[in-house]
Design an enzyme around this catalytic site. Structure first.
Site, mmCIF file in Angstrom:
data_model
loop_
_atom_site.group_PDB
_atom_site.id
_atom_site.type_symbol
_atom_site.label_atom_id
_atom_site.label_comp_id
_atom_site.label_asym_id
_atom_site.label_seq_id
_atom_site.Cartn_x
_atom_site.Cartn_y
_atom_site.Cartn_z
ATOM 1 N N CYS A 192 0.816 -1.234 0.000
ATOM 2 C CA CYS A 192 0.000 0.000 0.000
ATOM 3 C C CYS A 192 0.844 1.276 0.000
ATOM 4 O O CYS A 192 0.317 2.370 -0.205
ATOM 5 C CB CYS A 192 -0.950 -0.005 1.183
ATOM 6 S SG CYS A 192 -2.106 -1.396 1.138
ATOM 7 N N HIS A 251 -3.580 7.208 2.673
ATOM 8 C CA HIS A 251 -3.882 5.907 2.074
ATOM 9 C C HIS A 251 -5.263 5.470 2.546
ATOM 10 O O HIS A 251 -5.560 5.504 3.741
ATOM 11 C CB HIS A 251 -2.807 4.899 2.491
ATOM 12 C CG HIS A 251 -3.198 3.491 2.198
ATOM 13 N ND1 HIS A 251 -3.636 3.097 0.965
ATOM 14 C CD2 HIS A 251 -3.252 2.392 2.996
ATOM 15 C CE1 HIS A 251 -3.929 1.808 0.998
ATOM 16 N NE2 HIS A 251 -3.705 1.362 2.223
ATOM 17 N N ASN A 307 -10.013 -0.232 -0.288
ATOM 18 C CA ASN A 307 -8.553 -0.098 -0.240
ATOM 19 C C ASN A 307 -7.966 -0.661 -1.539
ATOM 20 O O ASN A 307 -7.998 -1.876 -1.747
ATOM 21 C CB ASN A 307 -8.026 -0.864 0.980
ATOM 22 C CG ASN A 307 -6.513 -0.777 1.124
ATOM 23 O OD1 ASN A 307 -5.818 -0.377 0.187
ATOM 24 N ND2 ASN A 307 -6.008 -1.160 2.281
HETATM 25 N N1 COA Z 1 -18.190 -8.718 8.954
HETATM 26 C C1 COA Z 1 -18.637 -9.044 10.189
HETATM 27 N N2 COA Z 1 -17.820 -9.330 11.207
HETATM 28 C C2 COA Z 1 -16.499 -9.294 10.967
HETATM 29 C C3 COA Z 1 -15.966 -8.969 9.692
HETATM 30 C C4 COA Z 1 -16.886 -8.691 8.677
HETATM 31 N N3 COA Z 1 -16.495 -8.348 7.430
HETATM 32 N N4 COA Z 1 -14.612 -9.013 9.765
HETATM 33 C C5 COA Z 1 -14.308 -9.341 11.020
HETATM 34 N N5 COA Z 1 -15.447 -9.533 11.747
HETATM 35 C C6 COA Z 1 -15.588 -9.942 13.141
HETATM 36 C C7 COA Z 1 -14.411 -10.723 13.639
HETATM 37 O O1 COA Z 1 -14.540 -12.084 13.302
HETATM 38 C C8 COA Z 1 -14.509 -10.502 15.123
HETATM 39 O O2 COA Z 1 -15.469 -11.357 15.652
HETATM 40 P P1 COA Z 1 -15.231 -12.042 17.082
HETATM 41 O O3 COA Z 1 -15.146 -10.902 18.052
HETATM 42 O O4 COA Z 1 -16.422 -12.916 17.235
HETATM 43 O O5 COA Z 1 -13.924 -12.799 16.947
HETATM 44 C C9 COA Z 1 -15.054 -9.068 15.221
HETATM 45 O O6 COA Z 1 -15.630 -8.783 13.957
HETATM 46 C C10 COA Z 1 -13.972 -8.074 15.512
HETATM 47 O O7 COA Z 1 -12.872 -8.348 14.645
HETATM 48 P P2 COA Z 1 -11.637 -7.428 14.573
HETATM 49 O O8 COA Z 1 -10.657 -7.974 13.592
HETATM 50 O O9 COA Z 1 -11.181 -7.149 15.968
HETATM 51 O O10 COA Z 1 -12.371 -6.149 13.965
HETATM 52 P P3 COA Z 1 -11.785 -4.733 13.767
HETATM 53 O O11 COA Z 1 -12.660 -3.751 14.389
HETATM 54 O O12 COA Z 1 -10.318 -4.698 14.045
HETATM 55 O O13 COA Z 1 -11.992 -4.558 12.205
HETATM 56 C C11 COA Z 1 -10.694 -4.604 10.220
HETATM 57 C C12 COA Z 1 -11.387 -5.431 11.301
HETATM 58 C C13 COA Z 1 -10.019 -5.552 9.253
HETATM 59 C C14 COA Z 1 -11.762 -3.787 9.497
HETATM 60 C C15 COA Z 1 -9.689 -3.675 10.907
HETATM 61 O O14 COA Z 1 -8.864 -4.400 11.750
HETATM 62 C C16 COA Z 1 -8.836 -2.941 9.932
HETATM 63 O O15 COA Z 1 -9.328 -2.129 9.162
HETATM 64 N N6 COA Z 1 -7.517 -3.161 9.990
HETATM 65 C C17 COA Z 1 -6.592 -2.495 9.117
HETATM 66 C C18 COA Z 1 -6.728 -3.077 7.771
HETATM 67 C C19 COA Z 1 -5.984 -2.298 6.783
HETATM 68 O O16 COA Z 1 -6.199 -1.140 6.679
HETATM 69 N N7 COA Z 1 -5.117 -2.972 6.060
HETATM 70 C C20 COA Z 1 -4.378 -2.403 5.037
HETATM 71 C C21 COA Z 1 -3.334 -1.558 5.611
HETATM 72 S S1 COA Z 1 -2.311 -1.119 4.361
#
Ligand code: COA
Length: 320
Positions: A109, A233, A263
């Site tokens: 990214c 980003h 993204n």
């Molecule tokens: N729909 C519904 N539930 C979801 C889900 C989806 N698409 N994705 C994850 N969950 C669930 C998980 O399974 C978890 O459930 P649990 O508590 O029963 O285990 C819960 O939601 C929380 O998951 P978590 O990973 O802690 O969520 P989060 O708030 O961190 O959001 C992302 C997940 C991926 C959206 C977030 O971590 C994120 O944006 N991270 C950065 C990603 C990014 O920008 N990457 C590129 C960088 S260059």
């Protein structure tokens, strides 16, 4: 000194909404919108490659710059059509640029900003007077369709700029990496699908993007109050909001297109800039702070004085 002479972007025609994804994944429009800010993304149809998007975005940037040739081509991508050779020479050839130096940059990214440093360096070294930098991705081709933590986040697209001599334009590029975090965002060796540790990535992104943005401002002799437009980003709206808050940049100055494209990895910043310039959110003379974070781990930031150019923002196969 280097300046941007033209800017273009190309998105695939196929729109994939959150509701579309919720028909096959255990997720919902409400969850995706509230946790990421994404409403929809564009995915290529089978058979459309990263090179196809790259060529279209490159042609649009050349048209925006009013030129048909450049001295070098750099393509930033993590999803090349094939792993060897680089796609830049083939992309260059499809743009009628046989004979010019052409290479790929892989910084996930942060790819566009690493590529921009490459382009500026090619010019500073005397190797080129004009460089076409294209950032293009088809993450849809490496996503695990059953992994709701990644399948909802990434979109496909390409953005491009023509960089040339002159100024004031592109400030000092500040880049960094930390390979101890390489496993947090990866396609594991021998695997086909992309994997990401969302929570850890989220935390590292906010921290590194805030730090490197301040560094790039300081290196340019500027402070947060000098920023007219923040171009973060487009990873997650909550990451962008946290970075803006840490920098003290008002929300009204933060560019965003995440809701419509998701993204798009390396393509994220040039697609955002092209969209903003084409639709009036970015004007000649605006001081832009672009900042990114990605797999590697990698990060980077740069200040830009936005040029007086007409951006060419469009859809692959349409209006060119
Ligand atoms: N729909 C519904 N539930 C979801 C889900 C989806 N698409 N994705 C994850 N969950 C669930 C998980 O399974 C978890 O459930 P649990 O508590 O029963 O285990 C819960 O939601 C929380 O998951 P978590 O990973 O802690 O969520 P989060 O708030 O961190 O959001 C992302 C997940 C991926 C959206 C977030 O971590 C994120 O944006 N991270 C950065 C990603 C990014 O920008 N990457 C590129 C960088 S260059």
């Amino acid at each position: 000194m280097s300046v941007i002479l033209g800017v273009g972007a190309s998105l695939p025609p196929r729109l994939v909404t959150n509701d579309d994804l919720a028909t096959r994944l255990d997720t919902s429009d409400e969850w995706i919108r509230s946790r990421t800010g994404i409403r929809a993304r564009r995915w290529v149809e089978p058979g459309t490659t990263t090179s196809d998007l790259a060529v279209d975005a490159g042609a649009r940037a050349l048209r925006s710059a009013g030129r048909s040739t450049v001295d070098a081509v750099v393509v930033a991508t993590t999803t090349p059509d094939r792993s060897c050779p680089a796609i830049a020479p083939a992309v260059a050839a499809r743009l009628g640029l046989v004979g010019v130096p052409a290479h790929d940059v892989a910084a996930v990214c942060t790819g566009f900003l690493y590529g921009l440093a490459n382009a500026v360096g090619l010019i500073a070294s005397g190797a080129a007077r004009t460089v076409l930098l294209i950032a293009a991705e088809t993450f849809s081709t490496i996503l695990d369709p059953d992994d709701r933590g990644t399948a909802v986040i990434f979109g496909d697209g390409a953005g491009a700029v023509v960089v040339g001599e002159g100024g004031p334009g592109i400030g000092p590029c500040v880049l960094g990496s930390d390979g101890t975090g390489a496993d947090l965002i990866q396609v594991p060796a021998g695997g086909r699908h992309f994997r990401m540790s969302g929570k850890e990535v989220f935390r590292a992104a906010v921290e590194r993007m805030s730090e490197v943005a301040l560094d790039a401002l300081a290196r340019a002799g500027l402070g947060p109050a000098d920023v007219d437009r923040l171009a973060p980003h487009q990873a997650n709206q909550r990451i962008c909001d946290a970075v803006a808050r840490n920098l003290g940049v008002a929300g009204s100055k933060v560019l965003t297109d995440l809701d419509a494209v998701g993204n798009t990895a390396a393509a994220s910043i040039p697609v955002l800039l092209a969209d903003a310039a084409a639709h009036g959110a970015l004007k000649a003379g605006d001081r832009v702070l672009a900042v990114a974070f990605g797999g590697g781990l990698t990060w980077g930031a740069v200040t830009l004085t936005w040029p007086d150019v007409v951006a060419d923002f469009g859809v692959l196969g349409q209006d060119r």
